[in-house]
Design a protein around this motif. Sequence first.
Motif, PDB file in Angstrom:
ATOM      1  N   PRO A 154      42.813  33.760  45.743  1.00  0.00           N
ATOM      2  CA  PRO A 154      41.411  34.144  45.958  1.00  0.00           C
ATOM      3  C   PRO A 154      40.374  33.216  45.338  1.00  0.00           C
ATOM      4  O   PRO A 154      39.174  33.513  45.403  1.00  0.00           O
ATOM      5  CB  PRO A 154      41.344  35.511  45.283  1.00  0.00           C
ATOM      6  N   GLU A 155      40.764  32.094  44.758  1.00  0.00           N
ATOM      7  CA  GLU A 155      39.802  31.210  44.099  1.00  0.00           C
ATOM      8  C   GLU A 155      38.679  30.787  45.057  1.00  0.00           C
ATOM      9  O   GLU A 155      37.513  30.700  44.652  1.00  0.00           O
ATOM     10  CB  GLU A 155      40.513  29.970  43.548  1.00  0.00           C
ATOM     11  N   GLN A 156      39.035  30.524  46.302  1.00  0.00           N
ATOM     12  CA  GLN A 156      38.033  30.111  47.281  1.00  0.00           C
ATOM     13  C   GLN A 156      37.073  31.257  47.596  1.00  0.00           C
ATOM     14  O   GLN A 156      35.859  31.061  47.703  1.00  0.00           O
ATOM     15  CB  GLN A 156      38.726  29.636  48.575  1.00  0.00           C
ATOM     16  N   VAL A 157      37.609  32.456  47.736  1.00  0.00           N
ATOM     17  CA  VAL A 157      36.787  33.647  47.980  1.00  0.00           C
ATOM     18  C   VAL A 157      35.810  33.863  46.829  1.00  0.00           C
ATOM     19  O   VAL A 157      34.629  34.173  47.027  1.00  0.00           O
ATOM     20  CB  VAL A 157      37.687  34.893  48.164  1.00  0.00           C
ATOM     21  N   MET A 158      36.293  33.675  45.607  1.00  0.00           N
ATOM     22  CA  MET A 158      35.448  33.856  44.429  1.00  0.00           C
ATOM     23  C   MET A 158      34.354  32.797  44.373  1.00  0.00           C
ATOM     24  O   MET A 158      33.209  33.083  43.987  1.00  0.00           O
ATOM     25  CB  MET A 158      36.313  33.800  43.166  1.00  0.00           C
ATOM     26  N   ALA A 159      34.682  31.562  44.764  1.00  0.00           N
ATOM     27  CA  ALA A 159      33.723  30.464  44.656  1.00  0.00           C
ATOM     28  C   ALA A 159      32.486  30.691  45.517  1.00  0.00           C
ATOM     29  O   ALA A 159      31.367  30.342  45.127  1.00  0.00           O
ATOM     30  CB  ALA A 159      34.392  29.150  45.045  1.00  0.00           C
ATOM     31  N   VAL A 160      32.674  31.261  46.712  1.00  0.00           N
ATOM     32  CA  VAL A 160      31.537  31.480  47.620  1.00  0.00           C
ATOM     33  C   VAL A 160      31.093  32.933  47.628  1.00  0.00           C
ATOM     34  O   VAL A 160      30.260  33.330  48.438  1.00  0.00           O
ATOM     35  CB  VAL A 160      31.887  31.026  49.053  1.00  0.00           C
ATOM     36  N   GLU A 161      31.666  33.742  46.707  1.00  0.00           N
ATOM     37  CA  GLU A 161      31.299  35.162  46.570  1.00  0.00           C
ATOM     38  C   GLU A 161      31.441  35.912  47.895  1.00  0.00           C
ATOM     39  O   GLU A 161      30.615  36.751  48.234  1.00  0.00           O
ATOM     40  CB  GLU A 161      29.875  35.296  46.019  1.00  0.00           C
ATOM     41  N   TYR A 162      32.510  35.581  48.625  1.00  0.00           N
ATOM     42  CA  TYR A 162      32.796  36.287  49.879  1.00  0.00           C
ATOM     43  C   TYR A 162      33.148  37.739  49.592  1.00  0.00           C
ATOM     44  O   TYR A 162      32.897  38.630  50.387  1.00  0.00           O
ATOM     45  CB  TYR A 162      33.947  35.580  50.610  1.00  0.00           C
ATOM     46  N   SER A 163      33.751  37.982  48.431  1.00  0.00           N
ATOM     47  CA  SER A 163      34.023  39.336  47.963  1.00  0.00           C
ATOM     48  C   SER A 163      33.832  39.364  46.456  1.00  0.00           C
ATOM     49  O   SER A 163      34.219  38.432  45.756  1.00  0.00           O
ATOM     50  CB  SER A 163      35.450  39.774  48.311  1.00  0.00           C
ATOM     51  N   LYS A 164      33.205  40.425  45.962  1.00  0.00           N
ATOM     52  CA  LYS A 164      33.012  40.577  44.521  1.00  0.00           C
ATOM     53  C   LYS A 164      33.864  41.713  43.961  1.00  0.00           C
ATOM     54  O   LYS A 164      33.761  42.047  42.786  1.00  0.00           O
ATOM     55  CB  LYS A 164      31.537  40.844  44.229  1.00  0.00           C
ATOM     56  N   SER A 165      34.732  42.284  44.820  1.00  0.00           N
ATOM     57  CA  SER A 165      35.574  43.400  44.400  1.00  0.00           C
ATOM     58  C   SER A 165      36.685  42.905  43.476  1.00  0.00           C
ATOM     59  O   SER A 165      37.527  42.091  43.874  1.00  0.00           O
ATOM     60  CB  SER A 165      36.178  44.092  45.620  1.00  0.00           C
ATOM     61  N   LYS A 166      36.702  43.382  42.243  1.00  0.00           N
ATOM     62  CA  LYS A 166      37.751  42.992  41.301  1.00  0.00           C
ATOM     63  C   LYS A 166      39.124  43.446  41.788  1.00  0.00           C
ATOM     64  O   LYS A 166      40.127  42.758  41.578  1.00  0.00           O
ATOM     65  CB  LYS A 166      37.458  43.585  39.923  1.00  0.00           C
ATOM     66  N   PHE A 167      39.160  44.606  42.461  1.00  0.00           N
ATOM     67  CA  PHE A 167      40.435  45.102  42.974  1.00  0.00           C
ATOM     68  C   PHE A 167      40.977  44.177  44.061  1.00  0.00           C
ATOM     69  O   PHE A 167      42.153  43.798  44.048  1.00  0.00           O
ATOM     70  CB  PHE A 167      40.263  46.513  43.539  1.00  0.00           C
ATOM     71  N   VAL A 168      40.095  43.809  45.012  1.00  0.00           N
ATOM     72  CA  VAL A 168      40.518  42.930  46.115  1.00  0.00           C
ATOM     73  C   VAL A 168      40.966  41.577  45.573  1.00  0.00           C
ATOM     74  O   VAL A 168      42.030  41.059  45.949  1.00  0.00           O
ATOM     75  CB  VAL A 168      39.372  42.758  47.144  1.00  0.00           C
ATOM     76  N   ILE A 169      40.166  41.003  44.690  1.00  0.00           N
ATOM     77  CA  ILE A 169      40.493  39.681  44.148  1.00  0.00           C
ATOM     78  C   ILE A 169      41.775  39.740  43.313  1.00  0.00           C
ATOM     79  O   ILE A 169      42.640  38.855  43.410  1.00  0.00           O
ATOM     80  CB  ILE A 169      39.319  39.150  43.312  1.00  0.00           C
ATOM     81  N   GLY A 170      41.929  40.800  42.524  1.00  0.00           N
ATOM     82  CA  GLY A 170      43.145  40.958  41.724  1.00  0.00           C
ATOM     83  C   GLY A 170      44.384  41.096  42.586  1.00  0.00           C
ATOM     84  O   GLY A 170      45.435  40.515  42.295  1.00  0.00           O
ATOM     85  N   ALA A 171      44.261  41.874  43.680  1.00  0.00           N
ATOM     86  CA  ALA A 171      45.391  42.062  44.596  1.00  0.00           C
ATOM     87  C   ALA A 171      45.761  40.751  45.281  1.00  0.00           C
ATOM     88  O   ALA A 171      46.946  40.416  45.421  1.00  0.00           O
ATOM     89  CB  ALA A 171      45.050  43.133  45.627  1.00  0.00           C
ATOM     90  N   MET A 172      44.741  39.997  45.688  1.00  0.00           N
ATOM     91  CA  MET A 172      44.996  38.709  46.336  1.00  0.00           C
ATOM     92  C   MET A 172      45.718  37.754  45.388  1.00  0.00           C
ATOM     93  O   MET A 172      46.671  37.072  45.792  1.00  0.00           O
ATOM     94  CB  MET A 172      43.670  38.089  46.808  1.00  0.00           C
ATOM     95  N   MET A 173      45.274  37.713  44.144  1.00  0.00           N
ATOM     96  CA  MET A 173      45.912  36.825  43.173  1.00  0.00           C
ATOM     97  C   MET A 173      47.366  37.233  42.919  1.00  0.00           C
ATOM     98  O   MET A 173      48.263  36.383  42.863  1.00  0.00           O
ATOM     99  CB  MET A 173      45.131  36.828  41.858  1.00  0.00           C
ATOM    100  N   PHE A 174      47.592  38.519  42.791  1.00  0.00           N
ATOM    101  CA  PHE A 174      48.956  39.010  42.557  1.00  0.00           C
ATOM    102  C   PHE A 174      49.878  38.605  43.702  1.00  0.00           C
ATOM    103  O   PHE A 174      50.996  38.122  43.486  1.00  0.00           O
ATOM    104  CB  PHE A 174      48.950  40.537  42.415  1.00  0.00           C
ATOM    105  N   ILE A 175      49.395  38.785  44.932  1.00  0.00           N
ATOM    106  CA  ILE A 175      50.230  38.501  46.108  1.00  0.00           C
ATOM    107  C   ILE A 175      50.511  37.006  46.225  1.00  0.00           C
ATOM    108  O   ILE A 175      51.642  36.589  46.493  1.00  0.00           O
ATOM    109  CB  ILE A 175      49.562  39.039  47.389  1.00  0.00           C
ATOM    110  N   ASP A 176      49.474  36.169  46.012  1.00  0.00           N
ATOM    111  CA  ASP A 176      49.710  34.741  46.209  1.00  0.00           C
ATOM    112  C   ASP A 176      50.553  34.153  45.094  1.00  0.00           C
ATOM    113  O   ASP A 176      51.350  33.229  45.328  1.00  0.00           O
ATOM    114  CB  ASP A 176      48.384  33.979  46.341  1.00  0.00           C
ATOM    115  N   LYS A 177      50.431  34.675  43.881  1.00  0.00           N
ATOM    116  CA  LYS A 177      51.328  34.238  42.803  1.00  0.00           C
ATOM    117  C   LYS A 177      52.765  34.667  43.120  1.00  0.00           C
ATOM    118  O   LYS A 177      53.714  33.935  42.819  1.00  0.00           O
ATOM    119  CB  LYS A 177      50.872  34.812  41.467  1.00  0.00           C
ATOM    120  N   PHE A 178      52.903  35.826  43.729  1.00  0.00           N
ATOM    121  CA  PHE A 178      54.218  36.301  44.173  1.00  0.00           C
ATOM    122  C   PHE A 178      54.834  35.284  45.139  1.00  0.00           C
ATOM    123  O   PHE A 178      56.015  34.922  45.022  1.00  0.00           O
ATOM    124  CB  PHE A 178      54.042  37.666  44.847  1.00  0.00           C
ATOM    125  N   SER A 179      54.017  34.798  46.089  1.00  0.00           N
ATOM    126  CA  SER A 179      54.509  33.805  47.058  1.00  0.00           C
ATOM    127  C   SER A 179      54.867  32.504  46.359  1.00  0.00           C
ATOM    128  O   SER A 179      55.891  31.872  46.665  1.00  0.00           O
ATOM    129  CB  SER A 179      53.452  33.553  48.135  1.00  0.00           C
TER     130      SER A 179
END
Length: 436
Positions: free
Chosen positions: A149-174
Motif C-alpha cells: 500500500p505504499e503507493q496508495v498512502m503516497a497519493v492518499e488514495y485511501s486514509k483507512s488504517k484498516f485498509v492500508i494495514g490489511a493491504m500491507m499484511f497481504i503483500d508481505k504474505f506474498s
Amino acid sequence: MVEKMKTEKKKLLLYAHYYVPDTASTGQILRELAEGMLDKFDITVICVVPSYLGTVEEKYKTQKYYEENINGVKVLRIRVPEFSKANKFSRIKNILAYFFGAMAATFKLGEMDYVFSISQPPILGGLLGVWGKWMKRAKFIYNIQDFNPEQVMAVEYSKSKFVIGAMMFIDKFSCKRSNLIITVGRDLVETVHNRFKGKKVPKTVMINNWIDEKEIYPVETDHPKVSAFKKQYGLENKFVIMYSGNIGLYYDLENLLKVIEKFKPGTKTAGGQEVVFAFVGAGSVLDKLVMYKGVHHMDNVVFIPYQDKADLVYSLNSADVHWCVNAKGIKGVSCPSKYYGIAAASKSVLAVLEKNSEIRCIIEETKGGLCSEPGDYESVEQNIRWFIKNAGTGKIVEMGKRGRENLLQNLTRDVSVRKYSEEILSCEVKHENSTN
C-alpha cells in the motif's frame, strides 16, 4: 532420451494483468520479457482481453477464455467487463474479474516449473503468484514494479488504517512466500528491507526495466512521420515539452499544469519558436487537466491520444524535452519506466523525482537532464525556463545523447532479459525467507 530430457525447456507461467496489444507499459515490458526468454522457457501468459483503455472489442465478448499464440508465447485471455478509469466501482469490478478469472484459468494449464507474477493489480498480483505456486507446486518469482500500500498512502488514495494495514499484511504474505523478488530500482530494494526491518528478508534482486532500443531510437525532425505527427497536432515549428504516458494519479500532473500556466500562450525561445506543452496518453486525471486548460485558456497546451506502439518512436521524437515525473512519496515505491523511452530517443529530461530514486540517480549520473524535487514548483518553473532559454544551443541535444549512450551500454533489453533468465533459473526453494 536422457539427452532430450536434459535440454527440455522449463515451463513458466506468467500472470500479466495486461499484455500486448494493450498499451500499458507493464504489458509491453512483459511481452518483450516473455519473447526474450523463449530460448530458455516454454511460456504461457494469463491476462485479460485487450482492454487497458476500458473498452473491449466485439470479438472478445462472446467467450469466457481466448487462446492465442503471439510470437511463440502462448496467451490465455480472460474476458472482463468494460470500465471507466474515472469510476472506482467499475475499475474494481474489472480488476476482480481478472483476479478470479486468472485463478480459474490456472486449472486449464498443465504442470509448471516457475510462476512469475507482477505487482499489478495492486496486492492481487502477488496473491495470484502465491496461488500459482501452490496449484502448480512451482517456484514463485514476484516482480514488484510498484509497492502497495505504499503507493496508495503516497497519493492518499485511501486514509483507512484498516485498509492500508490489511493491504500491507497481504503483500508481505506474498513476499514471504516468493522464492525470489525482482524489483526495478535500487530504492525499491531498500523498500523490501524496510518492510521486514532487516529480518528474514526474502531474497531480492534489482533488474532495470528497459525499452527496445531497436524500436525506439533517434529520428530526424524532418522525417515524414514525425512531420505528419507534428502537423496533425499543431506542433510544427514549435519548441515541444512533452509528457508521454499514463495521465494518472501518481504524477502530480494537476499541480504541474498550474506551473505550466505561468508560461502564457505566445511564450517563445530566444530563436523565436513558440513553446508548446504536449500531453500524450490517457488516464484518470485527463478530464481534470482538459477542464483546467479550458477554464484558464491555456492554448499552448495540447492533449494527444495514446499512439500505436509502431508510431511511438515518431511521437517521442516530436518533442525537444520530455517530462519524467512522480508525485512526492513515490521514491522506493514505483519507477517511471517512461524514462527508458526518452533516453532511447536521445531526448533530454525535465525530471520531477525524489533524490536517490532510481531514475533520478541515472539522470544525474549521466547529466541527461534537470531534476527538481516533487512539490518544489519554483524549481520546476526555473528548469522549464532554462530549457526555453537554451533551446537551439546544443546543450539540450547533448543531454539527450548522454542518456542514450548510457542506455546502450547498460540498460538494453538484451542485458535485462538475460539477467531475468539467469535469476529465475538459479531460483531455489532454499532461498525462501533468506537474507539477500
